[in-house]
Design a protein around this motif. Structure first.
Motif, PDB file in Angstrom:
ATOM      1  N   GLY A   8       0.816  -1.209   0.000  1.00  0.00           N
ATOM      2  CA  GLY A   8       0.000   0.000   0.000  1.00  0.00           C
ATOM      3  C   GLY A   8       0.850   1.259   0.000  1.00  0.00           C
ATOM      4  N   ARG A   9       1.935   1.261   0.788  1.00  0.00           N
ATOM      5  CA  ARG A   9       2.823   2.432   0.831  1.00  0.00           C
ATOM      6  C   ARG A   9       3.494   2.653  -0.522  1.00  0.00           C
ATOM      7  N   PHE A  10       3.976   1.581  -1.128  1.00  0.00           N
ATOM      8  CA  PHE A  10       4.612   1.718  -2.441  1.00  0.00           C
ATOM      9  C   PHE A  10       3.604   2.196  -3.490  1.00  0.00           C
ATOM     10  N   ALA A  11       2.394   1.652  -3.456  1.00  0.00           N
ATOM     11  CA  ALA A  11       1.368   2.026  -4.435  1.00  0.00           C
ATOM     12  C   ALA A  11       0.984   3.495  -4.276  1.00  0.00           C
ATOM     13  N   LEU A  12       0.800   3.934  -3.029  1.00  0.00           N
ATOM     14  CA  LEU A  12       0.448   5.330  -2.779  1.00  0.00           C
ATOM     15  C   LEU A  12       1.555   6.255  -3.256  1.00  0.00           C
ATOM     16  N   ALA A  13       2.798   5.898  -2.955  1.00  0.00           N
ATOM     17  CA  ALA A  13       3.930   6.716  -3.391  1.00  0.00           C
ATOM     18  C   ALA A  13       3.989   6.792  -4.914  1.00  0.00           C
ATOM     19  N   ALA A  14       3.727   5.675  -5.592  1.00  0.00           N
ATOM     20  CA  ALA A  14       3.765   5.661  -7.055  1.00  0.00           C
ATOM     21  C   ALA A  14       2.701   6.579  -7.642  1.00  0.00           C
ATOM     22  N   SER A 256      17.177  19.175  -3.733  1.00  0.00           N
ATOM     23  CA  SER A 256      16.109  18.842  -2.792  1.00  0.00           C
ATOM     24  C   SER A 256      15.369  17.578  -3.201  1.00  0.00           C
ATOM     25  N   VAL A 257      14.966  17.514  -4.461  1.00  0.00           N
ATOM     26  CA  VAL A 257      14.218  16.347  -4.938  1.00  0.00           C
ATOM     27  C   VAL A 257      15.086  15.091  -4.902  1.00  0.00           C
ATOM     28  N   GLY A 258      16.327  15.207  -5.356  1.00  0.00           N
ATOM     29  CA  GLY A 258      17.221  14.057  -5.348  1.00  0.00           C
ATOM     30  C   GLY A 258      17.468  13.539  -3.945  1.00  0.00           C
ATOM     31  N   SER A 259      17.686  14.442  -2.992  1.00  0.00           N
ATOM     32  CA  SER A 259      17.925  14.050  -1.602  1.00  0.00           C
ATOM     33  C   SER A 259      16.675  13.429  -0.992  1.00  0.00           C
ATOM     34  N   ALA A 260      15.519  14.033  -1.252  1.00  0.00           N
ATOM     35  CA  ALA A 260      14.260  13.511  -0.709  1.00  0.00           C
ATOM     36  C   ALA A 260      13.955  12.127  -1.253  1.00  0.00           C
ATOM     37  N   PHE A 261      14.193  11.925  -2.535  1.00  0.00           N
ATOM     38  CA  PHE A 261      13.904  10.624  -3.127  1.00  0.00           C
ATOM     39  C   PHE A 261      14.857   9.553  -2.605  1.00  0.00           C
ATOM     40  N   ALA A 262      16.129   9.914  -2.381  1.00  0.00           N
ATOM     41  CA  ALA A 262      17.079   8.950  -1.821  1.00  0.00           C
ATOM     42  C   ALA A 262      16.664   8.559  -0.405  1.00  0.00           C
ATOM     43  N   ALA A 263      16.275   9.558   0.397  1.00  0.00           N
ATOM     44  CA  ALA A 263      15.848   9.286   1.768  1.00  0.00           C
ATOM     45  C   ALA A 263      14.537   8.503   1.798  1.00  0.00           C
ATOM     46  N   ALA A 264      13.588   8.891   0.949  1.00  0.00           N
ATOM     47  CA  ALA A 264      12.291   8.209   0.920  1.00  0.00           C
ATOM     48  C   ALA A 264      12.430   6.788   0.407  1.00  0.00           C
ATOM     49  N   GLY A 265      13.274   6.598  -0.615  1.00  0.00           N
ATOM     50  CA  GLY A 265      13.494   5.255  -1.126  1.00  0.00           C
ATOM     51  C   GLY A 265      14.098   4.349  -0.056  1.00  0.00           C
ATOM     52  N   ASN A 266      15.053   4.901   0.675  1.00  0.00           N
ATOM     53  CA  ASN A 266      15.673   4.128   1.762  1.00  0.00           C
ATOM     54  C   ASN A 266      14.627   3.761   2.824  1.00  0.00           C
ATOM     55  N   ALA A 267      13.721   4.690   3.106  1.00  0.00           N
ATOM     56  CA  ALA A 267      12.679   4.430   4.107  1.00  0.00           C
ATOM     57  C   ALA A 267      11.691   3.378   3.615  1.00  0.00           C
ATOM     58  N   LEU A 268      11.291   3.447   2.355  1.00  0.00           N
ATOM     59  CA  LEU A 268      10.334   2.486   1.815  1.00  0.00           C
ATOM     60  C   LEU A 268      10.902   1.067   1.746  1.00  0.00           C
TER      61      LEU A 268
END
Length: 273
Positions: A8-14, A256-268
């Motif tokens: 669900g988290r991956f689907a929502l993020a997508a 900002s976007v690159g850093s956020a996506f790296a952090a969010a990807g690591n969290a997911l």
């Protein structure tokens, strides 16, 4: 139950990322104001020192080779040595889908509106080079064992961000092209996460460490970019003004976007082995 929550988290993020991609396209490629903001950042970047310009040209010319060759080699080595074959299939599959989607979007499905903001009407959204760089970073990230994923996220994110900023300096792409490429790879990454969960990949024990520092970098970059955006927005009729501010805003947006996506990807992915 935990697996369903993960899917669900991956689907929502997508879904959120796909919607953000569409909004970014509609504003920065289809409207006059959006094109002005992007174009001033693009022109402002051209004022960089010649040495930096030439160096970035040499580096960017080798991005496909480094990202595709080096990224695939590193992905294969890590995947085969650790016997993470499911991760290897997902990593390579997500990267291939992202690159194909970027090329189809740029050359077939999307068009740049003739708003009068610029004479450059060829569509460059999203960036193929930035897509390749981000996809390579994601592939290495996915096949890495969970304890090494935070480091892989930092290195892959840094490579993608530096490539993206370099593309603007070299006058190959506008900032929105790079940000959109990151979004596209992130969508494919989320689909890859769903595939891993459906494939029955075990849970990581212990989970990967969080990357709070990247969230701070992303937040600081977002604030700086927002300030620059406001300045350009309120002076949109003053053609050619605040070029360096626009360039700084575009660069910090990419950071900002690159850093956020790296952090969010690591969290997911932190609970996926």
């Amino acid at each position: 139950m935990a697996e369903r929550r993960g899917i669900g988290r991956f689907a929502l993020a997508a879904v959120v990322l796909a919607a953000s991609f569409v909004v970014t396209y509609l504003f920065f490629v289809r409207t006059y104001v959006g094109q002005i903001v992007d174009e001033r950042a693009f022109v402002g970047a051209s004022a960089q020192h010649d040495a930096v310009y030439k160096f970035m040209g040499m580096v960017l010319g080798n991005v496909p080779t480094v990202a595709v060759g080096g990224g695939i080699l590193a992905t294969l080595v890590i995947g085969l040595v650790t016997r993470r074959f499911r991760h290897l299939v997902v990593a390579l599959g997500a990267g291939v889908v992202a690159v194909i989607a970027a090329e189809l979007a740029k050359h077939v499905f999307l068009e740049r509106a003739a708003t009068g903001a610029t004479d450059l009407l060829d569509n460059s959204f999203p960036s193929g080079h930035a897509t390749v760089a981000a996809a390579a970073g994601f592939a290495v990230f996915v096949v890495s064992p969970s304890r090494w994923r935070p480091l892989a996220a930092i290195i892959g994110g840094a490579f993608a961000v530096l490539t993206g900023i370099g593309l603007v300096i070299e006058q190959w792409h506008r900032p929105s092209d790079v940000v959109a490429a990151f979004m596209l790879v992130a969508v494919c990454g989320c689909l890859g996460g769903i595939a891993l969960l459906l494939w029955g990949v075990p849970e990581a024990d212990p989970p990967a460490r969080s990357l709070r520092v990247l969230w701070w970098v992303a937040g600081a970059g977002a604030i700086a970019s927002a300030v620059a955006f406001v300045i350009i927005f309120i002076t949109v009729q003053n053609h050619g003004s605040h070029l360096q501010i626009a360039y700084a805003g575009g660069g910090t947006a990419i950071l900002s976007v690159g850093s956020a996506f790296a952090a969010a990807g690591n969290a997911l992915f932190r609970r996926i082995s």
